[in-house]
Every structure is written in structure tokens, then in C-alpha cells.
Write an enzyme that holds these catalytic residues in place. Structure first.
Site, PDB file in Angstrom:
ATOM      1  N   LEU A  47      13.276  20.963   8.073  1.00  0.00           N
ATOM      2  CA  LEU A  47      14.383  21.339   6.590  1.00  0.00           C
ATOM      3  C   LEU A  47      15.383  22.389   7.238  1.00  0.00           C
ATOM      4  O   LEU A  47      14.572  22.956   8.782  1.00  0.00           O
ATOM      5  CB  LEU A  47      13.676  22.497   5.564  1.00  0.00           C
ATOM      6  N   ASP A  48      16.634  22.216   7.177  1.00  0.00           N
ATOM      7  CA  ASP A  48      17.441  22.901   7.791  1.00  0.00           C
ATOM      8  C   ASP A  48      17.391  24.053   7.348  1.00  0.00           C
ATOM      9  O   ASP A  48      16.551  24.675   6.736  1.00  0.00           O
ATOM     10  CB  ASP A  48      19.012  22.784   7.185  1.00  0.00           C
ATOM     11  N   PRO A  49      17.353  25.686   8.117  1.00  0.00           N
ATOM     12  CA  PRO A  49      16.720  26.264   7.853  1.00  0.00           C
ATOM     13  C   PRO A  49      17.846  27.351   6.797  1.00  0.00           C
ATOM     14  O   PRO A  49      16.826  28.480   5.889  1.00  0.00           O
ATOM     15  CB  PRO A  49      18.308  27.738   9.055  1.00  0.00           C
TER      16      PRO A  49
END
EC number: 5.4.99.25
Length: 305
Positions: A47-49
Site C-alpha cells: 500500500l502506498d504511504p
């Protein structure tokens, strides 16, 4: 004085983390691994930041099955900011273009059907895909743009949950490999105003939902009171992500040979596909695949848990 090496624990299972904003998936994994003091760990898809939500973390024997969770369908809620595009297609990038937003709810509803079902996506430059061994995001940061082949993905659900001013909240159920940033960007272009992902929350990963997750704060609080072993209570069984697979129970005799790599027959086996396997005591011992001759071939084994 020599530093004493920390002896890690052999723990197995899955923790469903509600990944906090600003953490990379690996940073979240390493934090929870430290709280458990686990020997072996892995996550099931980044998951992206910028994103929050369901992140299954696998420990010990559960890491053997992480690929099957990685391949599972996902669900998201995203807030699309209309009228702007960015370098990364999300709120972390620099604004590339600003356009007037003249669309309404009906306009958005009208274009969504074009993005349902099987569609083609061109992966974004800011992604972990590799070209000649280099992640695309590293090339993008260096100012390079390389050609990317379109990929087929499936959007099972795409629904407008809310529309206000220049933002649209969308619900998306999709196949593995779907880039929500690309989806939002493409919808924005279809509307003629551009768009980027302002917020992203994963609501589903395979059979797992947000309702089953635990926060990092909750894990830290339990650890502060009871140490590593207190965190074990959040571990789900290693086969939790495979509960929709057929389940077979082997006799003691069959389990012995199967655990030693031998295909065996099972009276209740399906005609094809993957199966979960228990021994005669009801203990999960691995997954297998039904061969053409009807025997169950071992694919991933658990000897003890």
C-alpha cells in the site's frame, strides 16, 4: 561490550493491520514484527504511504501462503480531487495542470460504466514495477519516462458514493494489479477536468475486511502491557486467507506420506484446483493441488504450528 543479539520467536499466523497514513507497507511490517519479535515476516502486497486500510501481515509458516493473498481481489474507497493532475497521480506529487471543474454528479455517473468490467490500464511511472531491474519510480524520480505495456484488470464494482464541489468519493472492487491512481486519473481525463487520488483506503483484501483489522496503536498498547507474547492474541491461523478453498482431512497414514512429498488420494477431493489439508487431528498441514489422476499433490507444507 559486545551487543547481545536478540533471539527472535518462531511465531506463525496473520495479523490484519489497518495500515496508518504515512507508513510504507514494509515499515508497518517491520514495526509489527518488532512488537511480536517474530523470526520470519512478510506482507501481501504494498500500500502506498498515502493509503490506509487492510494490510495482511504474514508471520512464520503463514508466509508460505502470502502469494495467494497477493493474487486476491481488493476493495478500496478513494477520494478523487477533480480539476488537477499531479506527477504521481496522488496528493504527494507536484501539480502538473489545473482545469476548471464544470461536471456534476450526473456527468460522473455517466462515465463510470466505461470503467467497469475488464479494462486496460497503463501502469504509472510512479510504481514498483521494474524495467531492466530498476523500479519505475526510481526512473521517474530521475526524470525518465519509459514505455509501459497496457495491462488487463477487472473492475467488479465502481460506485460514486458522494460528490461535493470538486471531489468525488468512489468505491472500487477490483482484481490484483489494479492501480487506483491510474483509474482515477483516467476518469478525470474522461470528464475533461483531470483528477488525482487525494485519499485512498483499502477496505478489502481477499476474504479480509476492515472490520477485522487492528491498529498499530492497539498493538503497541498491548505490547506495552504484556510484551511480545501479549500481541500473539491478534494472530489469525495461517490458512485464514484460504478459507474459501475446499478442505480435505487426511488419515494419519495419508498425512504421513503427503508431508513427505508424496501425492495421495482423498475420497472427498474435488476434480481440480487447490485445496487446504488437515491431518486426522484437524490440524492444518498445508495446501495441495488436485492432479489429473485425482491425487492430491503437496504444494506448500506445514510440519508443525
Amino acid at each position: 561490550m559486545a551487543q547481545v543479539k536478540r533471539i527472535r520467536r518462531n511465531v506463525s499466523g496473520i495479523i490484519l493491520l489497518d495500515k496508518p497514513l504515512g507508513f510504507t507497507s514494509n515499515a508497518a511490517l517491520q514495526k509489527v514484527r518488532w512488537l511480536l519479535n517474530a523470526e520470519k515476516a512478510g506482507h501481501t502486497g504494498s500500500l502506498d504511504p498515502l493509503a490506509t486500510g487492510v494490510l495482511p501481515l504474514c508471520f512464520g509458516e503463514a508466509t508460505k501462503f502470502s502469494q495467494y493473498l497477493l493474487d486476491s481481489d481488493k476493495g478500496y474507497e478513494t477520494l478523487a480531487q477533480l480539476g488537477k493532475t499531479t506527477t504521481t497521480a496522488d496528493a504527494e506529487g507536484e501539480v502538473l495542470q489545473t482545469r476548471e471543474v464544470t461536471v456534476g454528479r450526473a456527468d460522473i455517473e455517466a462515465v463510470l460504466p466505461e470503467f467497469r468490467g475488464e479494462i486496460k490500464q497503463i501502469p504509472p511511472m510512479y510504481s514498483a514495477l521494474k524495467r531492466d531491474g530498476q523500479p519505475l519510480y526510481k526512473l521517474a524520480r530521475a526524470g525518465e519516462v519509459v514505455e509501459r505495456e497496457p495491462r488487463s484488470v477487472t473492475i467488479a464494482r465502481l460506485e460514486l458514493l458522494a460528490f461535493e464541489g470538486d471531489t468525488a468519493r468512489l468505491a472500487v472492487d477490483c482484481s490484483k494489479g489494479t492501480y487506483i491512481r491510474t483509474l482515477v486519473e483516467d476518469i478525470g481525463e474522461k470528464l475533461g477536468c483531470g483528477a488525482y487520488v487525494a485519499e485512498l483506503r483499502r477496505t478489502q483484501a481477499g476474504p479480509f475486511s476492515l472490520a477485522q483489522t487492528v491498529t498499530l496503536e492497539e498493538l503497541e498498547a498491548v505490547h506495552a502491557e504484556g510484551g511480545n507474547e501479549a500481541v500473539d492474541r491478534f494472530l489469525m491461523p495461517s490458512d485464514s486467507g484460504l478459507l474459501d478453498w475446499p478442505l480435505l482431512q487426511f488419515s494419519e497414514h495419508s498425512a504421513f506420506y503427503w508431508l513427505n512429498g508424496q501425492p495421495v488420494r482423498a475420497p472427498d477431493a474435488p476434480k481440480f484446483g487447490m485445496v487446504r489439508v488437515q491431518d486426522h487431528n484437524g490440524r492444518f498441514i498445508g495446501i495441495g493441488e488436485v492432479s489429473e489422476d485425482g491425487r492430491i499433490a503437496p504444494r506448500r507444507l506445514i510440519r508443525s504450528e
